[in-house]
Enzyme design. Sequence first.
Site, short mmCIF file in Angstrom:
data_model
loop_
_atom_site.label_atom_id
_atom_site.label_comp_id
_atom_site.label_asym_id
_atom_site.label_seq_id
_atom_site.Cartn_x
_atom_site.Cartn_y
_atom_site.Cartn_z
N GLU A 136 47.46 38.84 70.01
CA GLU A 136 47.10 38.01 68.86
C GLU A 136 46.73 36.57 69.20
O GLU A 136 45.81 36.00 68.61
CB GLU A 136 48.26 38.01 67.83
CG GLU A 136 48.39 39.30 67.05
CD GLU A 136 49.32 40.30 67.70
OE1 GLU A 136 49.61 40.16 68.91
OE2 GLU A 136 49.76 41.23 67.01
N GLU A 140 53.75 46.67 67.42
CA GLU A 140 54.75 46.32 66.41
C GLU A 140 55.24 47.56 65.67
O GLU A 140 56.44 47.70 65.39
CB GLU A 140 54.16 45.28 65.44
CG GLU A 140 53.97 43.93 66.12
CD GLU A 140 53.15 42.93 65.33
OE1 GLU A 140 52.04 43.30 64.87
OE2 GLU A 140 53.59 41.79 65.16
N ALA A 163 46.11 45.72 64.21
CA ALA A 163 45.56 45.53 62.86
C ALA A 163 44.04 45.49 62.99
O ALA A 163 43.51 45.27 64.09
CB ALA A 163 46.10 44.24 62.26
N GLY A 217 49.47 45.08 66.15
CA GLY A 217 50.19 45.83 65.12
C GLY A 217 50.62 47.21 65.57
O GLY A 217 51.57 47.78 65.03
N1 CO8 Z 1 40.36 46.46 64.89
C1 CO8 Z 1 39.16 46.97 64.52
N2 CO8 Z 1 38.42 47.76 65.31
C2 CO8 Z 1 38.89 48.05 66.54
C3 CO8 Z 1 40.13 47.55 66.99
C4 CO8 Z 1 40.89 46.72 66.11
N3 CO8 Z 1 42.11 46.24 66.43
N4 CO8 Z 1 40.32 47.98 68.26
C5 CO8 Z 1 39.23 48.74 68.57
N5 CO8 Z 1 38.39 48.78 67.54
C6 CO8 Z 1 37.09 49.49 67.47
C7 CO8 Z 1 36.03 48.76 68.27
O1 CO8 Z 1 35.47 47.70 67.53
C8 CO8 Z 1 35.07 49.88 68.55
O2 CO8 Z 1 34.30 50.09 67.39
P1 CO8 Z 1 32.69 50.39 67.53
O3 CO8 Z 1 32.62 51.69 68.30
O4 CO8 Z 1 32.23 50.50 66.12
O5 CO8 Z 1 32.12 49.25 68.29
C9 CO8 Z 1 35.96 51.10 68.72
O6 CO8 Z 1 37.22 50.75 68.11
C10 CO8 Z 1 36.23 51.45 70.16
O7 CO8 Z 1 36.69 50.28 70.82
P2 CO8 Z 1 36.06 49.74 72.19
O8 CO8 Z 1 34.62 50.11 72.29
O9 CO8 Z 1 36.42 48.29 72.29
O10 CO8 Z 1 36.89 50.61 73.23
P3 CO8 Z 1 37.31 50.19 74.72
O11 CO8 Z 1 37.88 51.41 75.36
O12 CO8 Z 1 36.18 49.51 75.43
O13 CO8 Z 1 38.47 49.10 74.53
C11 CO8 Z 1 40.52 48.22 73.58
C12 CO8 Z 1 39.68 49.47 73.93
C13 CO8 Z 1 40.96 47.51 74.86
C14 CO8 Z 1 41.73 48.69 72.80
C15 CO8 Z 1 39.65 47.26 72.73
O14 CO8 Z 1 39.07 47.99 71.67
C16 CO8 Z 1 40.43 46.12 72.13
O15 CO8 Z 1 40.73 45.17 72.81
N6 CO8 Z 1 40.75 46.21 70.83
C17 CO8 Z 1 41.44 45.17 70.11
C18 CO8 Z 1 42.90 45.15 70.45
C19 CO8 Z 1 43.59 44.00 69.76
O16 CO8 Z 1 43.29 42.85 69.98
N7 CO8 Z 1 44.58 44.32 68.90
C20 CO8 Z 1 45.33 43.36 68.15
C21 CO8 Z 1 44.74 43.13 66.81
S1 CO8 Z 1 45.50 41.81 65.91
C22 CO8 Z 1 46.91 42.47 65.29
O17 CO8 Z 1 47.21 43.61 65.50
C23 CO8 Z 1 47.72 41.56 64.45
C24 CO8 Z 1 48.83 42.26 63.65
C25 CO8 Z 1 49.34 41.35 62.55
C26 CO8 Z 1 48.25 40.99 61.59
C27 CO8 Z 1 48.66 40.06 60.51
C28 CO8 Z 1 47.58 39.00 60.30
C29 CO8 Z 1 47.25 38.63 58.92
#
Ligand code: CO8
Length: 259
Positions: A133, A113, A65, A110
């Site tokens: 999460e 999921e 998400a 997500g």
């Molecule tokens: N949300 C928003 N933006 C994201 C997300 C995300 N989940 N994942 C990556 N991005 C963006 C980054 O911010 C970045 O943007 P920018 O270039 O503008 O800085 C771009 O994508 C590229 O990402 P990275 O530079 O971080 O790329 P890396 O190769 O270094 O890393 C990763 C890749 C490991 C995937 C890293 O981006 C990461 O850890 N992302 C987050 C993963 C995460 O924690 N996902 C779970 C999110 S919570 C969730 O899914 C809950 C579901 C239920 C929600 C209900 C709640 C109300």
Amino acid sequence: MYQHILYEAKGSIGYLTINRPKALNALNTEVLTEIQDCLDTQITPDEDLRVVIVTGAGRSFIAGADIMEMKDATVPEGHAYVARGHKVMDTIDRSPKIFIAAVNGFALGGGCELAMACDIRIASEKALFGQPETHLGITPGFSGTQRLPRLVGKGMAKYLILSAENIKADEALRIGLVEKVVPAEELMPTVEKLAARIAGNAPIAVRQSKVDINAGMDADLATGCRIEAEAMTACFASEDKHEGMTAFAEKRDPDFKNR
Ligand code: CO8
């Protein structure tokens, strides 16, 4: 038509691609709304469609998400987010179409999921899975606390969710989170071959098998067997049952008509 997803149907197979590569295909409200619209207006009413392949554009399947959107969300907005996500997952799960997740990269939160809501998961060797999460201060909210233990067992689900540890494709295969792992370049050919094989089987029997398995997994064994027995009536009454068995007897391929 859509800003963040691509959808194309080629005969009996549909291709749904989450296309927001700059944010690694993170599911914000717009993406979820577009997926729901595509499910409701393109996929569900298409009577020729049997199988939908879900994948992500670029190097990610879905990185979860949208954290940037959730960061400052209020409690009611959080509830609305969860409801929107649950609706997408439930629509996929209850759909008479078969969904195959072609997991090409990050399948986190997500994204994991959504892959779990699909019927079958095939992963590239480059895929990464996890429920991060609890490291963000929330629980999995798009049904991960429910679907993950159903797929991999209670202990492993707790390990992954409580530790927020990500796992590679080979570990996902070992614990039963995915059904097959292939080299990246073989992902789509493998998934397309599987989709064609499923689409070539008797549609009523395929649909009914999905219903039986899903309903039975949430019931006790006796109830599940009753569901199966009742469902068998629909197949036995179908023209396709006659065609499938006649084709076997005549040593030819069946020509199913979805009747
Ligand atoms: N949300 C928003 N933006 C994201 C997300 C995300 N989940 N994942 C990556 N991005 C963006 C980054 O911010 C970045 O943007 P920018 O270039 O503008 O800085 C771009 O994508 C590229 O990402 P990275 O530079 O971080 O790329 P890396 O190769 O270094 O890393 C990763 C890749 C490991 C995937 C890293 O981006 C990461 O850890 N992302 C987050 C993963 C995460 O924690 N996902 C779970 C999110 S919570 C969730 O899914 C809950 C579901 C239920 C929600 C209900 C709640 C109300």
